[in-house]
Each structure stands twice: as C-alpha cells, then as structure tokens.
Design a protein around this motif. Structure first.
Motif, PDB file in Angstrom:
ATOM      1  N   ALA A   3       0.835  -1.207   0.000  1.00  0.00           N
ATOM      2  CA  ALA A   3       0.000   0.000   0.000  1.00  0.00           C
ATOM      3  C   ALA A   3       0.870   1.257   0.000  1.00  0.00           C
ATOM      4  CB  ALA A   3      -0.927  -0.011   1.213  1.00  0.00           C
ATOM      5  N   ILE A   4       1.914   1.245   0.806  1.00  0.00           N
ATOM      6  CA  ILE A   4       2.825   2.399   0.854  1.00  0.00           C
ATOM      7  C   ILE A   4       3.437   2.643  -0.522  1.00  0.00           C
ATOM      8  CG2 ILE A   4       5.010   3.225   1.815  1.00  0.00           C
ATOM      9  CD1 ILE A   4       4.269   1.767   4.402  1.00  0.00           C
ATOM     10  N   MET A   5       3.857   1.578  -1.188  1.00  0.00           N
ATOM     11  CA  MET A   5       4.473   1.742  -2.492  1.00  0.00           C
ATOM     12  C   MET A   5       3.463   2.244  -3.520  1.00  0.00           C
ATOM     13  SD  MET A   5       7.386   1.754  -3.830  1.00  0.00           S
ATOM     14  CE  MET A   5       8.550   0.748  -2.922  1.00  0.00           C
ATOM     15  N   CYS A   6       2.209   1.817  -3.417  1.00  0.00           N
ATOM     16  CA  CYS A   6       1.171   2.338  -4.314  1.00  0.00           C
ATOM     17  C   CYS A   6       0.966   3.834  -4.079  1.00  0.00           C
ATOM     18  CB  CYS A   6      -0.144   1.587  -4.096  1.00  0.00           C
ATOM     19  SG  CYS A   6      -0.143  -0.106  -4.699  1.00  0.00           S
ATOM     20  N   GLY A   7       1.042   4.244  -2.810  1.00  0.00           N
ATOM     21  CA  GLY A   7       0.942   5.665  -2.510  1.00  0.00           C
ATOM     22  C   GLY A   7       2.097   6.455  -3.102  1.00  0.00           C
ATOM     23  N   ILE A   8       3.292   5.892  -3.047  1.00  0.00           N
ATOM     24  CA  ILE A   8       4.457   6.570  -3.628  1.00  0.00           C
ATOM     25  C   ILE A   8       4.312   6.695  -5.144  1.00  0.00           C
ATOM     26  CG2 ILE A   8       6.937   6.289  -4.084  1.00  0.00           C
ATOM     27  CD1 ILE A   8       7.210   5.105  -1.295  1.00  0.00           C
ATOM     28  N   MET A   9       3.762   5.673  -5.781  1.00  0.00           N
ATOM     29  CA  MET A   9       3.638   5.682  -7.238  1.00  0.00           C
ATOM     30  C   MET A   9       2.705   6.781  -7.736  1.00  0.00           C
ATOM     31  SD  MET A   9       5.559   3.676  -8.914  1.00  0.00           S
ATOM     32  CE  MET A   9       4.704   3.839 -10.471  1.00  0.00           C
ATOM     33  N   THR A  10       1.850   7.329  -6.876  1.00  0.00           N
ATOM     34  CA  THR A  10       0.964   8.412  -7.311  1.00  0.00           C
ATOM     35  C   THR A  10       1.760   9.654  -7.723  1.00  0.00           C
ATOM     36  OG1 THR A  10       0.706   9.198  -5.022  1.00  0.00           O
ATOM     37  CG2 THR A  10      -0.912   7.608  -5.841  1.00  0.00           C
TER      38      THR A  10
ATOM     39  N   ASN B  10      -4.387   6.957 -13.149  1.00  0.00           N
ATOM     40  CA  ASN B  10      -3.657   5.951 -12.376  1.00  0.00           C
ATOM     41  C   ASN B  10      -3.449   6.381 -10.928  1.00  0.00           C
ATOM     42  OD1 ASN B  10      -3.420   4.090 -14.442  1.00  0.00           O
ATOM     43  ND2 ASN B  10      -1.502   4.945 -15.197  1.00  0.00           N
ATOM     44  N   ARG B  11      -3.351   7.684 -10.705  1.00  0.00           N
ATOM     45  CA  ARG B  11      -3.251   8.153  -9.318  1.00  0.00           C
ATOM     46  C   ARG B  11      -4.487   7.770  -8.522  1.00  0.00           C
ATOM     47  NH1 ARG B  11      -0.985  14.366  -9.990  1.00  0.00           N
ATOM     48  NH2 ARG B  11       1.091  13.810 -10.780  1.00  0.00           N
ATOM     49  N   ILE B  12      -5.630   8.015  -9.121  1.00  0.00           N
ATOM     50  CA  ILE B  12      -6.879   7.675  -8.435  1.00  0.00           C
ATOM     51  C   ILE B  12      -6.980   6.159  -8.242  1.00  0.00           C
ATOM     52  CG2 ILE B  12      -9.390   7.785  -8.576  1.00  0.00           C
ATOM     53  CD1 ILE B  12      -9.051  10.361 -10.204  1.00  0.00           C
ATOM     54  N   LYS B  13      -6.583   5.414  -9.275  1.00  0.00           N
ATOM     55  CA  LYS B  13      -6.616   3.945  -9.181  1.00  0.00           C
ATOM     56  C   LYS B  13      -5.715   3.457  -8.048  1.00  0.00           C
ATOM     57  CE  LYS B  13      -5.669  -0.225 -11.888  1.00  0.00           C
ATOM     58  NZ  LYS B  13      -5.200  -0.736 -13.208  1.00  0.00           N
ATOM     59  N   ASN B  14      -4.499   4.002  -7.967  1.00  0.00           N
ATOM     60  CA  ASN B  14      -3.583   3.603  -6.901  1.00  0.00           C
ATOM     61  C   ASN B  14      -4.115   4.000  -5.535  1.00  0.00           C
ATOM     62  OD1 ASN B  14      -1.422   2.220  -8.172  1.00  0.00           O
ATOM     63  ND2 ASN B  14      -0.603   4.139  -8.947  1.00  0.00           N
TER      64      ASN B  14
ATOM     65  N   TYR C 111      -7.274   3.890  -4.636  1.00  0.00           N
ATOM     66  CA  TYR C 111      -8.201   2.819  -4.251  1.00  0.00           C
ATOM     67  C   TYR C 111      -7.424   1.578  -3.788  1.00  0.00           C
ATOM     68  CZ  TYR C 111     -12.347   5.188  -6.131  1.00  0.00           C
ATOM     69  OH  TYR C 111     -13.381   6.054  -6.349  1.00  0.00           O
ATOM     70  N   ILE C 112      -6.373   1.218  -4.538  1.00  0.00           N
ATOM     71  CA  ILE C 112      -5.568   0.048  -4.153  1.00  0.00           C
ATOM     72  C   ILE C 112      -4.939   0.266  -2.778  1.00  0.00           C
ATOM     73  CG2 ILE C 112      -3.554  -1.343  -4.786  1.00  0.00           C
ATOM     74  CD1 ILE C 112      -4.118  -0.677  -7.707  1.00  0.00           C
ATOM     75  N   PHE C 113      -4.426   1.482  -2.547  1.00  0.00           N
ATOM     76  CA  PHE C 113      -3.836   1.848  -1.258  1.00  0.00           C
ATOM     77  C   PHE C 113      -4.823   1.564  -0.116  1.00  0.00           C
ATOM     78  CE2 PHE C 113      -3.109   4.925   2.123  1.00  0.00           C
ATOM     79  CZ  PHE C 113      -1.740   4.895   2.305  1.00  0.00           C
ATOM     80  N   LYS C 114      -6.038   2.056  -0.276  1.00  0.00           N
ATOM     81  CA  LYS C 114      -7.058   1.887   0.772  1.00  0.00           C
ATOM     82  C   LYS C 114      -7.409   0.411   0.986  1.00  0.00           C
ATOM     83  CE  LYS C 114     -10.585   3.253   3.421  1.00  0.00           C
ATOM     84  NZ  LYS C 114     -11.465   2.081   3.475  1.00  0.00           N
ATOM     85  N   ASP C 115      -7.585  -0.337  -0.092  1.00  0.00           N
ATOM     86  CA  ASP C 115      -7.968  -1.752   0.033  1.00  0.00           C
ATOM     87  C   ASP C 115      -6.923  -2.548   0.814  1.00  0.00           C
ATOM     88  OD1 ASP C 115     -10.275  -1.253  -1.364  1.00  0.00           O
ATOM     89  OD2 ASP C 115      -9.492  -1.958  -3.294  1.00  0.00           O
TER      90      ASP C 115
END
Length: 423
Positions: A278-285, A292-296, A298-302
C-alpha cells in the motif's frame, strides 16, 4: 453381374480374409502352448470361443519362413501390454491416496523442523550449530589433540575426512539428527539476515542503501519467503526517499511495487506485505497520470484495510489510513467529479475519519511520531477545536527531531503555529 452377386462376392472375400486372420492367431496360440526349438518357453495362452470355432479351418495355414520369430516378438508385445495394464490399474488405485500421503509427509517434516528449532532454543546460549567443517575438525581434534589440519592429514600425505554416514553417526551421538542440522543451519542464516537488515533499516542513509544491496544479493536464496519480500519492499521505499535523482526514484518505486505484488500473491495473509505494498502504491501516485493516481489510491485503501484486518494492533496502518482519509477529505469538487467519472464512485472520507485513525495510533502507541501529532493538530484545527489543536502542537514540539520525517513535521508545525496564532 447382378448386384446380389457382387455383394456375395465381396462378403465371401471378407469372410475368407477373416478366417485366414483368425487362423493365424489360433496357429500362433497353439504354437505358444508347446515350446519351440531354439526359443524360450512362453506362458500359456487360452483360446476364446471364436478362436475355437475357427480352429479346424485355421490349422491348414502353413508356417512361412521367419514366422516363428514374428510370433515370438508378438508374444513379447502382448506380455508388455498386459504388464502395462496392470501398472495402470495400480496407478489408478494409488492416485486417490496420493494427496493424503503428501499431506502426511509434509506434516511429518514440519513437526520435525519445529522440534529441532525448539531444541536449539532450549540449548545453552553460547552453543553454535556445528557445520560439516566443524564436525570434521572436531572429530579429528578429539582423536589426537593436534590442530584439525595436521590431524586430518594421513601418513601417506592424503587429506582424510568423515564420510557422510560417519558424520551422521557422530551428529546423532551428540544428540542431533542430520535432518535437524540441515534444517537449523538455513534457519540461523535467515534469522541473522533479518536482524541485519532490520538494523540497517533504522540506520543512516548509507545503511539504508547497504540494506537494499544486501537483500538483492540474497534474493535468489530467500526470494520465495514472504518475510524476506516485504522487507525488500521496505528497503526500496527507504532508498526511494533518500534518492534525489527523479528517474532513479521512479525506478525504485516501480521495482518496489512489483516486489510488493509478488509478496501479496505469495502470502495473502501477511499483514506487512499488504502494508508495504500500500505504501508503495501511494508513492507511485507521484509518477502516474491522474487516472492511475486515483486507481492507486483505491488500491492503497484496500490493502491498508486488509493489513488492519490481519494485524489490528499495528499503529502504522492506522496512521497511514488517517493520512489517506485526511487527503480524501481535502479533495476539491472537480477532483471528486473526475474520480466519479473514471471509477463510478469517488473515494469517500471525512476529517473526522482521519482524526479517529490518528487517535487510534496514539491509543495503541503513545508518542508514536511527531507527524502523528501534527495531523492530529490539523484535524482539530479543521474541526474548529483550536485549543485541542494547540495541545497537539505542543506535544509534537516536545519530541526530538531525528529523522527526515521529523524535519517535515517541524516545518508543518511552524505553519500551524502561525495559523493558530501561537508565537
């Protein structure tokens, strides 16, 4: 010629061919019943009722040159087919029991490994696990009291060593089985590696880079272990944060995200894997398009929700979830409309949701971080509770500034003090 005559002729030819074929088989069976000169005795075969009906007609077939050899080869082929059928039947009967057998075998190995680890933990603290080299040297030293290299050399000038069976007997005589030694040694290596990388993670920037290099060197050996993989993701996060080159930062983030996906797939029940992914998905934003920012997001939260479900007393997950809630609460109307257009429903969270998570962090681990107090102050400020906001600012000020995260928190504090009218 009439059509009926043609049919009769064809049927006659077919019947004659069939009779000749059956006759050949009968002749072959009759020859197999009696040993032939120059050939081994074959097992007796029995005629079927059809064979018996045509036996009289078939006996007129004369043996052609080389026919005995052909019949022998045919007999061997039939025997192989018969044996193959027996093996297939045996396999069919064994397949339903194969799963239970494998499960019992794995349980047996697991119990032996756990027992070995327990015995090591119960042993003296200063006892080290003997390796093969130590075993050889120790056994030779006991024999003569000289150094291992001198004693291991025979009179003829050749180096001698224990054979595998001798070494196993020696290990068992000291209270350990060869299986236990083979299991314990890799466990000790892995434990030592984890202790080292955890220490490097808490160290300086140079230590963090050394941590990533160390883990990459060991990835081939331990890359199928979830505990190793989520630490590798953490190492990529650390190096990303201390790197200044934008392209290198993006490369670390992309590689770390791939490792995080691998860790989650390998063991979906590991809370740390979900957390660091999740942390890495947040960094990728920071490097993605708006979609893709919005998509990441959602993935972060899940994955944070999954991490909290698996490990509900980890303050870090609540802190990250609080950050997410606070960021979503600050989204503009346009940003929400974009998210709704792309994904059907925009992310939903309030400042109150963020406050609840930051308070949960303080409940689980008081004085968790300087930044947690800063975000508590921000939430209270946005909710109009200035006195509570000042208290959180004072709590943050009382903590030392050690890490880069603390430096970021101090800058936020200076801004908050001005907004709250505190000198």
């Amino acid at each position: 010629m009439a059509l009926s005559d043609n049919k009769a002729l064809v049927l006659g030819v077919l019947a004659g061919a069939a009779g000749l074929s059956l006759g050949t088989v009968v002749l072959y069976n009759s020859r197999r019943a009696v040993p032939m000169s120059g050939h081994g005795v074959h097992s007796k075969l029995y005629l079927t009722s059809n064979d018996q009906r045509v036996a009289g007609a078939s006996m007129v077939v004369r043996e052609m040159p080389g026919q005995a050899e052909v019949l022998d080869r045919l007999a061997a082929l039939i025997q192989c087919v018969s044996e193959l059928k027996d093996e297939v039947r045996a396999l069919k009967s064994a397949i339903p029991k194969l799963q239970d057998h494998i499960r019992d075998e794995l349980r047996g190995r697991s119990s032996r490994a756990e027992g070995a680890a327990a015995r090591v933990r119960a042993g003296p603290p200063n006892r080290t696990t003997p390796t093969r080299r130590r075993k050889v040297a120790g056994g030779v030293a006991r024999a003569g009291g000289q150094s291992s290299e001198e004693e291991a050399e025979s009179e003829g000038g050749y180096i001698t060593a224990l054979t595998d069976s001798e070494e196993e007997e020696q290990i068992e005589a000291e209270g350990q089985s060869p299986y236990e030694v083979n299991v314990i040694e890799p466990l000790n290596q892995f434990s030592a590696l984890l202790e080292r990388v955890d220490a490097l993670h808490d160290g300086s920037d140079g230590d963090k880079r050394e941590c990533l290099r160390t883990m990459l060197d060991k990835r081939e050996q331990f890359g199928q272990n979830t505990t190793f993989l989520w630490r590798l993701v953490r190492a990529y996060v650390d190096v990303h944060d201390i790197t200044t080159n934008l392209e290198q930062k993006k490369t670390h983030a992309e590689t770390g995200k791939k490792v995080g996906e691998e860790a989650v797939k390998l063991n979906p029940m590991c809370a740390e894997s979900h957390q660091w992914y999740a942390i890495m998905c947040g960094i990728m934003t920071e490097y993605e398009t708006v979609q893709n920012r919005i998509k990441n997001g959602y993935i972060f939260k899940d994955h944070l929700d999954k991490a909290i479900e698996l490990k509900p007393q980890d303050p870090m997950s609540y802190y990250l979830l609080g950050r997410w809630c606070y960021a979503v609460a600050q989204l503009s109307w346009i940003e929400r409309k974009v998210a709704a257009t792309l994904f059907g429903e925009p992310p939903s969270a309030t400042v109150q949701d963020g406050l609840k998570n930051f308070l949960k962090v303080e409940e689980i681990s008081p004085k968790y971080s300087k930044l947690n107090y800063v975000f508590l102050a921000k939430c209270y400020r946005d909710l109009g509770q200035k006195s509570q906001a000042r208290k959180m600012c004072d709590a943050a000020t009382s903590m030392e500034t050690i890490s880069k995260e603390d430096e970021e928190a101090q800058k936020e504090l200076d801004t908050l003090f001005s907004a709250l009218g505190v000198n």
